[in-house]
Design a protein around this motif. Structure first.
Motif, PDB file in Angstrom:
ATOM      1  N   ASN A 783      43.294  49.959  85.849  1.00  0.00           N
ATOM      2  CA  ASN A 783      44.155  49.470  84.757  1.00  0.00           C
ATOM      3  C   ASN A 783      44.654  50.613  83.872  1.00  0.00           C
ATOM      4  O   ASN A 783      45.805  50.614  83.437  1.00  0.00           O
ATOM      5  N   GLU A 787      48.567  51.339  83.309  1.00  0.00           N
ATOM      6  CA  GLU A 787      49.215  51.343  81.988  1.00  0.00           C
ATOM      7  C   GLU A 787      49.982  52.642  81.762  1.00  0.00           C
ATOM      8  O   GLU A 787      51.095  52.649  81.249  1.00  0.00           O
ATOM      9  N   SER A 839      37.083  39.191  81.210  1.00  0.00           N
ATOM     10  CA  SER A 839      38.210  40.123  81.081  1.00  0.00           C
ATOM     11  C   SER A 839      39.529  39.393  81.353  1.00  0.00           C
ATOM     12  O   SER A 839      39.851  39.074  82.492  1.00  0.00           O
ATOM     13  N   GLU A 841      42.399  40.682  81.089  1.00  0.00           N
ATOM     14  CA  GLU A 841      43.252  41.609  81.853  1.00  0.00           C
ATOM     15  C   GLU A 841      43.019  41.450  83.353  1.00  0.00           C
ATOM     16  O   GLU A 841      43.954  41.462  84.143  1.00  0.00           O
ATOM     17  N   ARG A 844      44.582  38.239  84.529  1.00  0.00           N
ATOM     18  CA  ARG A 844      46.034  38.398  84.626  1.00  0.00           C
ATOM     19  C   ARG A 844      46.398  39.222  85.863  1.00  0.00           C
ATOM     20  O   ARG A 844      47.361  38.911  86.574  1.00  0.00           O
ATOM     21  N   TYR A 845      45.600  40.254  86.117  1.00  0.00           N
ATOM     22  CA  TYR A 845      45.832  41.119  87.280  1.00  0.00           C
ATOM     23  C   TYR A 845      45.720  40.308  88.576  1.00  0.00           C
ATOM     24  O   TYR A 845      46.566  40.423  89.474  1.00  0.00           O
ATOM     25  N   LYS A 902      47.942  42.616  73.877  1.00  0.00           N
ATOM     26  CA  LYS A 902      48.792  43.515  74.665  1.00  0.00           C
ATOM     27  C   LYS A 902      50.066  42.794  75.095  1.00  0.00           C
ATOM     28  O   LYS A 902      50.126  41.578  75.137  1.00  0.00           O
TER      29      LYS A 902
END
Length: 1339
Positions: A783, A787, A839, A841, A844-845, A902
């Motif tokens: 990640n 980013e 998490s 993130e 979403r990933y 984010k």
């Protein structure tokens, strides 16, 4: 007595001869001729003697001659005489006939006609005489008695032919009569009589007698009436074909058996007739020209009559002649695309389906010709082959889809051009199956095109080749030399073409030893080629061989493979496995492939992506492949346990001058190892039988090595910082510098390695908390890099972001991961999964990768990773992913979900996007499996049989879920409203609505709901508004015509935007809340105009049909008349409602720009179509005495009162707003400096562009009025009484403005200026008085 006459004739004493003949009684003369003829003695001499003694100058001589003629005709027809004797007698009679006087010829011809009418002609020999008699008669100048009057010879002959053609003919003598007419001079009218009579006799003859009669007719057509002859023949066989089809469809009963047409006999007769016509065209090209001309004309009227199986077969037989080939193929291709377009047009509109339920499909007819050609129609096959290739080349795909996708997209395509290309392939495939002699020719041409069209897409030819090989691999052995020649060119072809070609010929490799050996030789040469593409082709070929030639003992043996070796010379197709040979051969190939591991990244990449498939299909190669991979990874793996990073990335790149390239795709290598190891552990290891201990230890060794290595790499990757890879936020990622390119390569490799290890640890972790923490650690590393790359890509505006996004996770793992994250409720897994679920993130990933995989599947038809090209596995994974995404979206709405700190889309939105792509993909790639897909989503009904699945019900259930979500969105507060989500929901509903049956109750409920949503929700978001209205229109056209809907929307637009006359107030009667100040223009206005244009296209199409029906003068006039009336009513009702739509819009104060431009163009189109309708009625008045129907009068009245005056007002309004914008630009120019000149010229150009449609509209209106005047004169109905001629017809000069300027100029008085302006504005309403009456309310 006969002897005496012969002697007297020989002595040349006419007087004595005449005396002797006069002494004979009436019957004796005939008996004497009969006796002489039957004895076979000197019959001709006797007849000559009689004729010599019967001079035409004496009435008695003429009578005697007539007696002889009348006696000889039945004698000749009796069949008692020898053929030679008959010819001799007829020949003599023909010679003497010319000497007979006119009245005698007339009597003789009349008696002949009576004989024919009586049906006593048996062999038709005497008809040769009749042709001579009629010819002589036509040359006679005498006045002959006929009835009560007199006629000359020519007219008498005409009457006789008329009588003959009106009487009944014996079927046995039709051919003889047709032959006879060839020798008679006939006028055009007489010839038409004769031809029509012969054509009427077709149905009374035996089928076998048709070809010779057709031959005679074609010879007769040299005189004229070619069109009638061809039309009659085609029509006759078309009727026979229809009758044959009917008999095949209806079960045969006892009484039908007698009437049944033998199919093979009919086809052979048709084939013979076609050959006769082709021969006639070879002799007379005019017949061919006439045929094409006739079919073109007929096709405009009734395509079903013009292009029947017989006429298509005839055209294809003639097409072999190059002079006509281009014309014929152009005609056929136009007919095919037109048929496809018409069918597509009908499917899109319920209104048209109701009016024209039956539509002709030319593609079915052409495929029927292929089927019929099996009955010995060898003369058609070449034409079929040429047509097939012509279609495939003319309508080839414009863009290469690559591999499977091309086939899939083509198969499901709705575009006429792609349907035509598909038809071409079907023609060639079916012809290949039916006709053995032409197979090699078809194969040759397909292979030539694959080789020579390398630059353009050849996927459609490769698909055809694949189908050909599958249909007959053994037959292709005869053409194997041609296939081996193609292999020699493999190294020059693009890699996609090579892979497709090798996949296509793969079944041939199993049965032909020589083809395999030649392929291996070519591949071994290619592997050392300088060309990168050639080496990639070699790898692709070798991987294909490894997948398909299995070693004995391999676990997944789905097909029986034969022994093969690179150096073998013999092969027995039916032999058992030769395990040693296959193993030696496969190991030899693997040896060749190992050399590729030192070549470019692209070549290595192909190997890494192909090894897993080889392993899965040929499990005995496992140890060799695993050893190869182990030795390869060891070059980059650092075994020291504390060394960071664990892999040598610098070894993966290569520098050439200033440029840096990827040399070793390390992430792909690791990915290949991970998948091969997982497969090996789950399959081979479990199924091990009693093996040698040494081998087992050796295999366990590499398995252990890999596991330890992956564990070590995982541990050290988690510990590694970005700086260890020389990557951090400060690093250069610019694609223009060497360092930037190197860093980008490193970043992509590190991210890929992290993803591979995430999959490995999740799969081997068995829901262990520690393993899942490792997964999260790896994701953190991934990640961070992701980013940084996004940030840098955003700054550089680079496209690298897209390349980075390609995930290394397999589709199967993505579906497993999503199911675990969102749907796994097992108690034992809860603690470990909580680590990952914590998490956001990571969640979403996971959804983002699923979305990316589905997108890749949608665009290319396959995904990266194992089983990416396996449609069954992809379908199963899609079903699993859909279930999860559907549950996640419906359970946790976007509003509830915490909007992360984010940036980026929420998980719910990603789920929704994924669902949309999946529903699209299903309809594109898996149409046949949609029932199973919908079944898989419905958890409550898991046990239903496949046959019981009701697609409409299941789709309606899914639609209801998204309807609820959309209602929630629309009813949410302005702050919570999510435009993107609403758009996605509307698009999903549109996609799912295609699965509903338009005739079902569910479809009607969905349409009603959509109307309600549009009426009740004042949406101000333009994209959502556009989506909702597009959905509404797409549903409405499948239910009924949308004109009434358009009228209500037009009224709403008028109310929202106000009137062009500011003094007029509009009633605020809103039908649809979705039409408001923000959305009315341009969004809703353009959509309404777009839909109105579609309705106009439908009306135009119907008017063309009307014209065709009007020009059709067939017997079935009552049915045509009823259909015409129905079409006319439909057209007038549509146009009437459309006029009210434009009546509203043309009075609306539309802003300058696209709305005004579109409206002006639509109005021009409307007047053009009104003109077409008026022309149709003018034509109808000419052909029949029908009066103008009342509904047309009402339509004309409506156009005169509600549209034309308002159009002129609207033109003035448009010019006013444009002149305002010009004057505003001029003022700006005066105030500012000269740099504003460009801005002014831009405004002027825009004004000119937007006023360009005005002259076209004026012209269209005037044309309409011109033809109205014509119709008024024809029908005696004054239609122009409803049309008011406008004074502002010259749109460039405004009369009132001109007056004011002239007055100002003449008086030169400043005080007059305001008065003139007032007069100008006062006069304007007078000009446009008519439209104001129609407006709703004044203040």
């Amino acid at each position: 007595m006969a002897q005496r006459i012969l002697q007297l004739a020989a002595e040349e004493s006419p007087e004595r001869l005449q005396e002797a003949l006069q002494g004979l009684a009436e019957g004796e003369l005939g008996d004497m001729v009969t006796r002489q003829a039957l004895r076979g003695r000197e019959t001709a001499a006797l007849l000559r003697g009689i004729f010599r003694g019967s001079p035409c100058s004496q009435p008695s001589g003429v009578l005697r001659r007539l007696q002889v003629y009348k006696h000889c005709v039945p004698l000749v027809e009796s069949g008692d005489l020898h053929v030679g004797k008959v010819s001799e007698i007829i020949g003599l009679l023909m010679l003497e006939a010319r000497q007979l006087p006119g009245h005698a010829l007339a009597e003789l011809a009349t008696s002949f006609v009576e004989v024919i009418k009586g049906g006593s002609l048996s062999n038709g020999k005497s008809l040769e005489l009749l042709s001579t008699v009629l010819t002589a008669l036509s040359n006679s100048k005498e006045s002959l008695a006929y009835g009560k009057g007199e006629l000359n010879g020519e007219e008498f002959k005409k009457q006789l032919i008329n009588t003959l053609c009106s009487s009944k003919w014996d079927p046995q003598c039709v051919i003889h009569l047709a032959n006879m007419f060839r020798d008679i001079p006939l006028s055009g009218e007489e010839l038409q009589f004769v031809v029509e009579k012969v054509l009427r006799m077709f149905s009374k003859l035996d089928l076998q007698e048709i070809p010779p009669l057709v031959y005679q007719l074609l010879l007769l057509s040299a005189k004229g009436s070619k069109k009638t002859v061809l039309e009659g023949i085609i029509s006759f066989f078309n009727q026979l074909d229809k009758k044959q089809k009917e008999e095949q469809r209806v079960p045969q009963s006892a009484d039908l058996e007698v009437a049944t047409l033998p199919l093979d006999q009919l086809r052979h007769v048709e084939g013979t007739v076609i050959l006769h016509i082709v021969s006639a065209i070879n002799l007379d090209q005019d017949i061919g020209e006439e045929l094409i001309k006739h079919l073109r004309t007929e096709q405009q009227k009734d395509p079903g009559k013009a292009l029947c199986p017989f006429s298509v077969a005839l055209l294809l037989s003639i097409a072999v002649k190059h002079r006509l080939q281009e014309q014929i193929f152009d005609f056929l291709k136009t007919s095919i695309t037109r048929s496809c377009k018409d069918l597509q047009f009908l499917q899109a509109s319920k209104f048209l389906q109701d009016l024209c339920p039956q539509q002709y499909d030319v593609t079915a007819v052409i495929l029927e010709v292929v089927k019929n050609s099996a009955f010995g129609w060898d003369h058609v096959t070449q034409g079929l082959v040429d047509l097939g290739f012509s279609l495939m080349e003319s309508y080839e795909p414009k863009k290469s889809f690559g591999g499977k996708t091309a086939e899939t997209n083509l198969g499901l395509s709705k575009l006429p051009a792609q349907q035509a290309c598909k038809l071409g392939a079907s023609i060639l495939l079916e012809t290949f199956k039916v006709h053995e002699p032409i197979r090699s020719d078809i194969l040759e041409q397909v292979l030539n095109r694959v080789l020579t069209k390398a630059a353009s897409p050849v996927s459609h030819f490769i698909d055809l080749l694949s189908n050909i090989v599958v249909s007959a691999p053994l037959v292709l052995q005869n053409s194997s030399s041609r296939v081996t020649e193609t292999f020699d060119n493999l190294s020059f072809l693009p890699i996609d073409t090579v892979q497709g070609l090798l996949r296509a010929v793969q079944p041939l490799l199993k049965v032909s030893m020589s083809v395999r050996d030649s392929l291996i030789l070519v591949l071994q040469k290619a592997i050392f080629s300088r060309q990168l593409d050639a080496r990639k082709a070699a790898v692709a070929g070798f991987l294909l061989l490894l997948r398909n030639f299995k070693i004995l003992g391999s676990l997944t043996s789905s097909q029986c493979s034969q022994a093969i070796g690179a150096t073998q010379v013999q092969a027995d197709v039916h032999a058992c496995y030769n395990s040693a040979a296959n193993e030696a051969f496969c190991l030899e190939i693997l040896g060749s492939l190992r050399r590729c591991l030192s070549q470019q990244a692209d070549v290595r990449l192909m190997l890494y992506e192909g090894f897993y498939d080889v392993l899965r299909r040929n499990s005995q190669l496992a140890s060799s492949i695993m050893e190869t991979l182990l030795s390869q990874i060891k070059q980059y793996y650092l075994p020291q346990p504390d060394l960071l990073p664990p892999l040598k990335l610098e070894g993966c790149i290569m520098a050439q001058g200033d440029q840096i390239f990827l040399q070793e795709p390390l992430a792909h290598l690791l990915c290949c190892i991970q998948h091969c190891l997982a497969w090996y552990k789950s399959t081979v290891h479990l199924c091990k039988g009693a093996e040698d201990d040494e081998e087992e230890e050796e295999e366990v060794g590499f398995e252990q090595n890999f596991e330890e290595m992956l564990e070590s790499v995982t541990r050290r990757m988690i510990k590694s910082e970005l700086e260890d890879f020389e990557l951090d936020k400060s690093a250069d990622f610019s694609p223009s510098s060497g360092v930037g390119v190197k860093n980008n390569i490193y970043a992509i490799q590190v991210m890929g390695i992290c993803e591979v290890l995430i999959e490995y640890n999740f799969n081997t972790g068995n829901f262990s908390k520690n393993k899942f923490e490792d997964v999260l650690g790896l994701f953190t590393c991934y990640n961070k890099l992701s980013e940084i790359l996004k940030e840098k890509a955003g700054k550089n505006k680079s496209t690298l972001g897209n390349k980075i996004a390609r995930s290394f996770l397999s589709m199967a793992f993505v579906s497993t991961l999503l199911t675990a994250l969102f749907r796994d409720n097992a108690q034992s897994h809860e603690e470990s999964l909580a680590v990952l679920r914590s998490s956001t993130e990571f969640l979403r990933y996971a959804v983002s990768v699923a979305l990316q995989k589905v997108q890749q599947l949608e665009e290319t038809g396959q995904t990266d990773g194992p089983d990416g090209q396996n449609p069954d596995k992809m379908f199963q994974n899609l079903c699993k992913i859909t279930r999860v995404l559907l549950w996640r979206y419906t359970s946790i709405p976007t509003a509830v979900e915490e909007s992360g700190k984010k940036k980026g889309k929420s998980i719910s939105l990603l789920c929704l996007e994924g669902l949309l792509r999946i529903f699209n993909t299903m309809q594109q790639l898996y149409t046949a499996r949609i029932p199973q897909f919908l079944q898989a989503l419905d958890i409550t009904d898991g046990d239903a049989e496949e046959a019981d699945i009701n697609v409409t019900e299941k789709a309606a259930f899914q639609i209801r879920q998204f309807q609820r979500s959309l209602v929630n969105q629309l009813s949410s507060s302005e702050d919570d409203f999510n435009s993107k989500e609403t758009q996605l929901l509307i698009t999903i509903l549109s996609t799912l609505s295609k699965l509903l049956d338009p005739g079902s109750q569910q479809f009607l409920q969905f349409l009603t709901w959509t109307v309600k949503i549009c009426k009740e929700n004042a949406l101000e978001d333009l994209s959502c508004c556009k989506g909702l209205l597009t959905l509404l229109f797409s549903l409405h056209v499948l239910y009924k015509s949308p004109v009434s809907l358009l009228r209500e929307l037009a009224q709403d637009i008028h109310a929202c935007l106000g009137d062009i006359d500011q003094d007029v107030e509009i009633e605020s009667r809103s039908h649809f809340a979705i039409v408001n100040v923000k959305t009315a223009a341009p969004t809703v206005c353009l959509l309404v105009l777009g839909q109105a244009d579609k309705v106009l296209e439908e009306v135009d199409w119907l008017i063309k049909r009307l014209t065709i029906l009007g020009s059709d003068t067939s017997e079935d006039s009552t049915q045509a008349s009823n259909q015409t009336q129905a079409l006319e009513k439909g057209v007038i009702l549509q146009l009437g409602t459309l006029l009210t739509v434009f009546h509203e819009l043309v009075q609306t104060a539309l802003p300058a720009g696209s709305c005004v431009d579109s409206l002006l163009r639509s109005l021009s189109k409307t007047y053009t179509i009104l003109t077409s309708l008026i022309k149709h009625y003018i034509q109808a008045c000419r052909s029949t005495s029908n009066a103008v129907p009342g509904r047309l009068e009402k339509l004309v009245k409506l156009s005169g009162s509600h549209l034309t005056p308002q159009c002129y007002s609207f033109i003035t309004y448009v010019q006013n707003i444009h002149s305002e914008s010009l004057s505003f630009a001029e003022e700006k120019k005066k105030k500012k400096k000269e740099d504003e000149t460009a801005a002014v010229s831009t405004v002027m150009a825009k004004v000119l562009r937007e006023t360009k449609p005005i002259p076209n509209l004026i012209f269209a209106i005037e044309q309409y009025e011109k033809f109205l005047i014509h119709l008024s004169k024809k029908s005696k109905v004054n239609l122009m009484q409803y049309m008011k001629l406008s004074t502002s017809r010259d749109f460039r000069i405004n009369a009132s403005m001109l007056d004011s300027v002239l007055q100002e100029h003449n008086t030169e008085d400043a005080e007059n200026e305001p008065d003139n302006n007032q007069s100008s504005t006062a006069e304007q309403p007078d000009e446009n008085q008519e439209p104001q009456k129609k407006r709703r309310r004044k203040k």
